[in-house]
Write a protein that holds these residues in place. Structure first.
Motif, PDB file in Angstrom:
ATOM      1  N   PRO A  23       0.663  -1.137   0.032  1.00 38.09           N
ATOM      2  CA  PRO A  23      -0.068  -0.084   0.008  1.00 38.09           C
ATOM      3  C   PRO A  23       0.929   1.266  -0.125  1.00 38.09           C
ATOM      4  N   LEU A  24       2.014   1.254   0.668  1.00 36.98           N
ATOM      5  CA  LEU A  24       3.058   2.282   0.694  1.00 36.98           C
ATOM      6  C   LEU A  24       3.376   2.604  -0.552  1.00 36.98           C
ATOM      7  N   ALA A  25       3.877   1.597  -1.507  1.00 40.03           N
ATOM      8  CA  ALA A  25       4.453   1.660  -2.619  1.00 40.03           C
ATOM      9  C   ALA A  25       3.383   2.379  -3.627  1.00 40.03           C
ATOM     10  N   GLY A  26       2.224   1.794  -3.516  1.00 45.14           N
ATOM     11  CA  GLY A  26       1.058   2.314  -4.341  1.00 45.14           C
ATOM     12  C   GLY A  26       0.834   3.866  -4.142  1.00 45.14           C
ATOM     13  N   TRP A  27       0.569   4.234  -2.789  1.00 47.92           N
ATOM     14  CA  TRP A  27       0.394   5.465  -2.575  1.00 47.92           C
ATOM     15  C   TRP A  27       1.494   6.347  -3.115  1.00 47.92           C
ATOM     16  N   ALA A  31       1.250   9.543  -5.584  1.00 46.88           N
ATOM     17  CA  ALA A  31       1.860  10.954  -5.057  1.00 46.88           C
ATOM     18  C   ALA A  31       2.737  11.630  -6.149  1.00 46.88           C
ATOM     19  N   ALA A  32       3.707  10.729  -6.891  1.00 47.61           N
ATOM     20  CA  ALA A  32       4.690  11.137  -7.701  1.00 47.61           C
ATOM     21  C   ALA A  32       4.244  11.993  -8.680  1.00 47.61           C
ATOM     22  N   LEU A  39       2.579   9.188 -17.865  1.00 46.52           N
ATOM     23  CA  LEU A  39       4.006   8.824 -17.761  1.00 46.52           C
ATOM     24  C   LEU A  39       3.828   7.017 -17.245  1.00 46.52           C
ATOM     25  N   LEU A  40       4.939   6.549 -17.548  1.00 41.30           N
ATOM     26  CA  LEU A  40       5.392   5.418 -16.843  1.00 41.30           C
ATOM     27  C   LEU A  40       6.402   5.302 -16.202  1.00 41.30           C
ATOM     28  N   GLY A  41       6.615   4.825 -15.128  1.00 39.90           N
ATOM     29  CA  GLY A  41       7.625   4.809 -14.281  1.00 39.90           C
ATOM     30  C   GLY A  41       8.998   4.937 -14.879  1.00 39.90           C
ATOM     31  N   ASP A  42       9.316   3.970 -15.976  1.00 36.09           N
ATOM     32  CA  ASP A  42      10.548   4.033 -16.708  1.00 36.09           C
ATOM     33  C   ASP A  42      10.984   5.389 -17.738  1.00 36.09           C
TER      34      ASP A  42
END
Length: 125
Positions: A23-27, A31-32, A39-42
């Motif tokens: 859940p922390l990673a999803g949040w 939030a980013a 955009l995608l993370g990469d």
């Protein structure tokens, strides 16, 4: 030379830690704000590294075009101080790693090359 420090291997072997961090990673990803710009993370990986440039050359033409399109659209949105309509946001299941596996492969190739270049051969007498 890893891309970034990660807790993923440790979390994968400990279900309680995975349950705590997911859940922390999803949040954090939400939030980013990069998903709100499509955009995608990469897409956030800087192109200033020689290894990243090599990885970008290994992308298919469609992947390369899609990356450039997403980055240009996000730049335009940033200049206008806007975000995409919610229907166009990148969904978590769409946010797949497309460049990271290539980077990991390049780092492994460089490590193997370095190991072969520094190989010491001993002769038996």
């Amino acid at each position: 030379m890893p891309i970034a420090p990660t807790l993923a291997p440790a979390a994968a072997t400990r279900p309680w830690l995975m349950k705590l961090l997911k859940p922390l990673a999803g949040w954090y990803s939400n939030a980013a704000g990069y998903r709100q710009m499509g955009l995608l993370g990469d897409d956030l990986i800087s192109e200033e590294n020689e290894t990243v440039l090599k990885a970008l050359h290994r992308l298919s033409p469609q992947q390369s075009y899609d990356r450039i399109y997403r980055i240009r659209r996000a730049t335009q949105l940033s200049l206008q101080q806007k975000i995409l309509p919610k229907a166009e946001w990148t969904k978590p299941e769409e946010d797949v790693r497309y460049l990271t596996p290539i980077l990991e492969q390049l780092y492994a190739e460089a490590k193997e090359k370095d190991a072969l270049d520094t190989l010491t051969v001993f002769k038996k007498h």
